[in-house]
Design an enzyme around this catalytic site. Structure first.
Site, PDB file in Angstrom:
ATOM      1  N   SER A   7       0.827  -1.201   0.000  1.00  0.00           N
ATOM      2  CA  SER A   7       0.000   0.000   0.000  1.00  0.00           C
ATOM      3  C   SER A   7       0.861   1.250   0.000  1.00  0.00           C
ATOM      4  O   SER A   7       1.690   1.456   0.883  1.00  0.00           O
ATOM      5  CB  SER A   7      -0.908   0.011   1.234  1.00  0.00           C
ATOM      6  OG  SER A   7      -1.554   1.257   1.362  1.00  0.00           O
ATOM      7  N   HIS A  32      -1.008  -0.965  -4.511  1.00  0.00           N
ATOM      8  CA  HIS A  32      -2.309  -0.509  -4.038  1.00  0.00           C
ATOM      9  C   HIS A  32      -2.244   0.975  -3.702  1.00  0.00           C
ATOM     10  O   HIS A  32      -1.422   1.404  -2.893  1.00  0.00           O
ATOM     11  CB  HIS A  32      -2.700  -1.307  -2.788  1.00  0.00           C
ATOM     12  CG  HIS A  32      -4.071  -1.013  -2.280  1.00  0.00           C
ATOM     13  ND1 HIS A  32      -5.194  -1.666  -2.745  1.00  0.00           N
ATOM     14  CD2 HIS A  32      -4.508  -0.152  -1.322  1.00  0.00           C
ATOM     15  CE1 HIS A  32      -6.256  -1.212  -2.107  1.00  0.00           C
ATOM     16  NE2 HIS A  32      -5.872  -0.287  -1.239  1.00  0.00           N
ATOM     17  N   ASP A  34      -4.196   4.113  -2.171  1.00  0.00           N
ATOM     18  CA  ASP A  34      -5.316   4.568  -1.354  1.00  0.00           C
ATOM     19  C   ASP A  34      -5.645   6.006  -1.726  1.00  0.00           C
ATOM     20  O   ASP A  34      -4.901   6.932  -1.388  1.00  0.00           O
ATOM     21  CB  ASP A  34      -4.949   4.469   0.128  1.00  0.00           C
ATOM     22  CG  ASP A  34      -4.761   3.033   0.571  1.00  0.00           C
ATOM     23  OD1 ASP A  34      -5.773   2.332   0.725  1.00  0.00           O
ATOM     24  OD2 ASP A  34      -3.601   2.609   0.752  1.00  0.00           O
ATOM     25  N   MET A  36      -7.958   9.082  -1.198  1.00  0.00           N
ATOM     26  CA  MET A  36      -8.883   9.603  -0.188  1.00  0.00           C
ATOM     27  C   MET A  36      -9.165  11.080  -0.453  1.00  0.00           C
ATOM     28  O   MET A  36      -8.250  11.835  -0.800  1.00  0.00           O
ATOM     29  CB  MET A  36      -8.286   9.432   1.210  1.00  0.00           C
ATOM     30  CG  MET A  36      -7.859   8.013   1.530  1.00  0.00           C
ATOM     31  SD  MET A  36      -7.179   7.895   3.194  1.00  0.00           S
ATOM     32  CE  MET A  36      -6.592   6.197   3.186  1.00  0.00           C
ATOM     33  N   HIS A  65      -7.853   2.405  -5.005  1.00  0.00           N
ATOM     34  CA  HIS A  65      -8.925   2.195  -4.039  1.00  0.00           C
ATOM     35  C   HIS A  65      -9.539   3.561  -3.748  1.00  0.00           C
ATOM     36  O   HIS A  65      -8.982   4.345  -2.983  1.00  0.00           O
ATOM     37  CB  HIS A  65      -8.334   1.547  -2.785  1.00  0.00           C
ATOM     38  CG  HIS A  65      -9.320   1.321  -1.688  1.00  0.00           C
ATOM     39  ND1 HIS A  65      -8.930   0.915  -0.426  1.00  0.00           N
ATOM     40  CD2 HIS A  65     -10.673   1.443  -1.639  1.00  0.00           C
ATOM     41  CE1 HIS A  65      -9.987   0.802   0.334  1.00  0.00           C
ATOM     42  NE2 HIS A  65     -11.063   1.119  -0.369  1.00  0.00           N
ATOM     43  N   MET A  67     -11.607   5.869  -2.019  1.00  0.00           N
ATOM     44  CA  MET A  67     -12.357   6.181  -0.798  1.00  0.00           C
ATOM     45  C   MET A  67     -12.829   7.623  -0.916  1.00  0.00           C
ATOM     46  O   MET A  67     -12.304   8.536  -0.276  1.00  0.00           O
ATOM     47  CB  MET A  67     -11.472   5.953   0.424  1.00  0.00           C
ATOM     48  CG  MET A  67     -11.178   4.483   0.674  1.00  0.00           C
ATOM     49  SD  MET A  67      -9.905   4.197   1.905  1.00  0.00           S
ATOM     50  CE  MET A  67      -8.455   4.143   0.828  1.00  0.00           C
ATOM     51  N   MET A 136     -12.875  -4.829   3.722  1.00  0.00           N
ATOM     52  CA  MET A 136     -12.057  -4.019   4.609  1.00  0.00           C
ATOM     53  C   MET A 136     -11.964  -4.682   5.982  1.00  0.00           C
ATOM     54  O   MET A 136     -12.985  -5.000   6.590  1.00  0.00           O
ATOM     55  CB  MET A 136     -12.651  -2.612   4.751  1.00  0.00           C
ATOM     56  CG  MET A 136     -12.580  -1.762   3.496  1.00  0.00           C
ATOM     57  SD  MET A 136     -10.883  -1.442   2.946  1.00  0.00           S
ATOM     58  CE  MET A 136     -10.204  -0.569   4.364  1.00  0.00           C
ATOM     59  N   GLY A 141      -9.377   4.922   6.073  1.00  0.00           N
ATOM     60  CA  GLY A 141      -9.002   6.301   6.340  1.00  0.00           C
ATOM     61  C   GLY A 141      -7.568   6.491   6.794  1.00  0.00           C
ATOM     62  O   GLY A 141      -6.943   7.486   6.449  1.00  0.00           O
ATOM     63  N   PHE A 142      -7.047   5.520   7.548  1.00  0.00           N
ATOM     64  CA  PHE A 142      -5.691   5.666   8.069  1.00  0.00           C
ATOM     65  C   PHE A 142      -4.993   4.310   8.097  1.00  0.00           C
ATOM     66  O   PHE A 142      -5.628   3.274   8.313  1.00  0.00           O
ATOM     67  CB  PHE A 142      -5.697   6.266   9.488  1.00  0.00           C
ATOM     68  CG  PHE A 142      -6.203   7.673   9.545  1.00  0.00           C
ATOM     69  CD1 PHE A 142      -5.355   8.742   9.288  1.00  0.00           C
ATOM     70  CD2 PHE A 142      -7.535   7.937   9.817  1.00  0.00           C
ATOM     71  CE1 PHE A 142      -5.822  10.043   9.315  1.00  0.00           C
ATOM     72  CE2 PHE A 142      -8.017   9.233   9.844  1.00  0.00           C
ATOM     73  CZ  PHE A 142      -7.154  10.300   9.601  1.00  0.00           C
ATOM     74  N   GLY A 143      -3.673   4.331   7.928  1.00  0.00           N
ATOM     75  CA  GLY A 143      -2.878   3.118   8.049  1.00  0.00           C
ATOM     76  C   GLY A 143      -2.564   2.816   9.504  1.00  0.00           C
ATOM     77  O   GLY A 143      -2.786   3.630  10.398  1.00  0.00           O
ATOM     78  N   GLY A 144      -2.028   1.625   9.731  1.00  0.00           N
ATOM     79  CA  GLY A 144      -1.561   1.254  11.061  1.00  0.00           C
ATOM     80  C   GLY A 144      -2.635   0.826  12.033  1.00  0.00           C
ATOM     81  O   GLY A 144      -2.383   0.724  13.232  1.00  0.00           O
ATOM     82  N   ASP A 172      -7.843  -5.756   3.331  1.00  0.00           N
ATOM     83  CA  ASP A 172      -7.034  -4.551   3.511  1.00  0.00           C
ATOM     84  C   ASP A 172      -7.244  -4.026   4.921  1.00  0.00           C
ATOM     85  O   ASP A 172      -8.368  -3.709   5.305  1.00  0.00           O
ATOM     86  CB  ASP A 172      -7.452  -3.499   2.480  1.00  0.00           C
ATOM     87  CG  ASP A 172      -6.657  -2.204   2.589  1.00  0.00           C
ATOM     88  OD1 ASP A 172      -5.703  -2.145   3.379  1.00  0.00           O
ATOM     89  OD2 ASP A 172      -7.003  -1.252   1.851  1.00  0.00           O
ATOM     90  N   GLY A 173      -6.143  -3.953   5.673  1.00  0.00           N
ATOM     91  CA  GLY A 173      -6.202  -3.388   7.015  1.00  0.00           C
ATOM     92  C   GLY A 173      -5.623  -4.326   8.051  1.00  0.00           C
ATOM     93  O   GLY A 173      -6.191  -5.388   8.320  1.00  0.00           O
ATOM     94  N   GLY A 194       0.560  -2.500   4.319  1.00  0.00           N
ATOM     95  CA  GLY A 194       1.324  -1.257   4.320  1.00  0.00           C
ATOM     96  C   GLY A 194       2.352  -1.222   5.422  1.00  0.00           C
ATOM     97  O   GLY A 194       3.547  -1.387   5.194  1.00  0.00           O
TER      98      GLY A 194
END
Length: 209
Positions: A7, A32, A34, A36, A65, A67, A136, A141-144, A172-173, A194
């Site tokens: 990602s 990938h 993201d 947003m 992707h 979003m 999902m 909205g956010f990584g980690g 993903d996530g 990611g």
């Protein structure tokens, strides 16, 4: 076939060229992106011009992707920028069938992403158009973020619904060495990762998971 898709969200954008070179040297299957808009999710990322600028640097396919609140407006721009798969959120599409058909007509693979609260039945009337379904495993909205293991039952249900269709299942996530096996056992074959790839000391050497 199992595919790991790094990602871009977790890249160090101050060293983006080096990060992309790491991806090139790995066994990554897809890249990938993201995308947003700060409205559908509370974050902003990259526009189509950035994607177009890095497209020549990687030989693997790009998936965008989206979003965003208006995927119909943005999907053509990311296809033109070089993305071969376009993921739209079922929650953002007023006319999901029409949106997916348009993506297909533009020469890209149509795909649907489902937020954690969205039931798998959201894809029931568009399965013939889909090349990919993304479940999902965090809220977008956010990584980690921490992997939501309860989504594995949704992956199982999506796999049942797609039996007989030529369609990949992506997660993903929170995907990394401690979660990828369970996601695969549930039926996923594409794994967006990611933080586990770019922020681990071993970096993209983890791609063999």
């Amino acid at each position: 076939m199992k595919i790991v898709a790094p990602s871009m969200l977790s890249c160090n954008f101050g060293e983006l060229g080096d990060e992309i070179e790491m991806v090139n040297k790995s066994k990554a299957g897809w890249f990938h992106l993201d995308i947003m808009d700060g409205v559908f999710v509370p974050n902003l990322t990259v526009g189509p011009d950035v994607v177009a600028s890095i497209r020549p640097l990687l030989s693997i396919d790009f998936e965008a992707h989206l979003m965003v609140v208006d995927p119909d407006l943005l999907a053509p721009l990311y296809i033109e920028a070089g993305c071969s798969t376009i993921l739209v959120h079922a929650e953002a599409c007023t006319h999901l069938h029409k949106t997916l058909a348009t993506i297909k007509d533009l020469g890209a693979t149509p795909a649907v992403a489902l937020n954690p609260h969205t039931p798998p039945e959201a894809i029931s009337q568009v399965r013939d158009l889909l090349g990919l379904v993304l479940v999902m495993t965090v809220n977008p909205g956010f990584g980690g973020q921490t992997y939501i293991s309860e989504m594995e039952s949704k992956v199982v249900r999506v796999a049942e619904m797609l039996e007989g269709y030529d369609c990949d299942i992506e997660v993903d996530g929170g995907i990394g060495p401690s979660t990828i096996a369970a996601a695969a056992a549930a039926g996923a074959n594409v794994f967006v990762s990611g933080s586990a790839l770019f922020r681990d000391p071993e970096g993209l050497s983890l791609i063999h998971i």
